[in-house]
Write an enzyme that holds these catalytic residues in place. Sequence first.
Site, PDB file in Angstrom:
ATOM      1  CG  ASP A 199      56.163  34.193  47.568  1.00 26.85           C
ATOM      2  OD1 ASP A 199      55.070  34.779  47.546  1.00 26.85           O
ATOM      3  OD2 ASP A 199      57.259  34.756  47.340  1.00 26.85           O
ATOM      4  CD  GLU A 224      52.078  34.685  44.666  1.00 30.17           C
ATOM      5  OE1 GLU A 224      51.585  35.810  44.824  1.00 30.17           O
ATOM      6  OE2 GLU A 224      53.282  34.432  44.862  1.00 30.17           O
ATOM      7  CG  ASP A 301      50.460  39.403  47.658  1.00 31.64           C
ATOM      8  OD1 ASP A 301      51.140  40.125  48.411  1.00 31.64           O
ATOM      9  OD2 ASP A 301      50.830  38.281  47.279  1.00 31.64           O
TER      10      ASP A 301
END
Length: 421
Positions: A199, A224, A301
């Site tokens: 992340d 990410e 997201d």
Amino acid sequence: MLKQWKKSLRTLSSLLALVLVAPLAHAGPLDGNSSDVMLQGFHWHSYQTYPWWNVIKNNATNIKNAGFTMVWLPPPSDAASNEGYLPRRLEVLDSKYGSRAELASALAELNRVGVKPIADIVVNHRVGTNNWADFTNPTWGSDSVCRGDEWTGATGATDSGDGYGAARDIDHTKAYVRTGLTTWMNSLKTLGFAGWRYDYVKGYSGSYVGTYNTSTSPYFSVGELWTDLDLNNPNPHRQLLMNWIDATGGKSAAFDFTTKGLLQQAVQYNEFWRLRDAAGAPAGAIGWWAAKSVTFIDNHDTGPSHPSGGQNHWPFPGDKILQGYAYTITHPGFPSVYWVHYFDWGTANQNAIKTFISIRKAKGITSTSAVSIQAADSSKYAAIVTGNSGKVAVKIGPGAWSPTGTWTLATSGNNYAIWTQ
């Protein structure tokens, strides 16, 4: 001119890297020629269906039968946020998604049916157990927080990436921090996880991802790196992805945010010409380093909040998701499918995505398959992709196109069609 030369050099170096690693495909999926397809096994509100780990366990066979070989699961540790992205006690695996025992049972079932579980690893930041930075499980001191953090007691080194205001920015230069993280990650492997989704990797140097992967030997890894995309000049955006992959030592893939942005713009406004770069290759990260690129059209997201699932930050046009998946699932890279699109948006969408995956596998399309773009204009995109056991031709958009020669129409729908040979 110098700027363009640098871009061309980056493209060449990525292609050379691909050529050099392709013969070593047996070493792991990131070395090329991988047939893996990933499912994102949750959405933003999955914790509300408690215990979510049981949902995963009960769908393990369905996930396997759909053709998915990996499933990315939400952060497994105790956290200050329901969704898990404000990690607190890393070593405590009771979370809003369920208990440690329920997690272990879900992982066991996924592994039993042959689907590799990928853990969402949040190591950029952390919150204290009771206060700002009283870290426990594992216990860390004030020098584990980067200097300049919102917490005035931080005494660590300068942050190696962007700051994160909602939690303490962790100092990865500390050996005991790195040891604590790798010990925890290896314990997750022992429990049944096979790889990592990192992340918010713009918050710390990509070199640390390389370090953690060296210490944990994951089956698969993806980061990410979500940054601003200039649709009219996408090369700098995918260059950042290339730079990050390079920083990991080539030990991790990256989510192909460039392709997502260009693809949703293309299908929404009939701007399919955006999908081909000046060299005639796919214009996203897959055009430069497909072996290390994970394609997707939405996640927890970006996806829409209605009818379910996402935070609606950058949603793919909901009525055009099958055009998106017809592209990503027939093209090189590692296709990732959003849970909501497959499980929650009706049987028609589910059956279409399942068909796309079966075509990909039947024709041996892999992470490094060759793409020959046939058309990319204001009404359509078309390409022929060569797999290990055949070819696939795909067309998306309202414009007419079909491949020449002997082909079989494998599937079609609203503004998409796929043929096989």
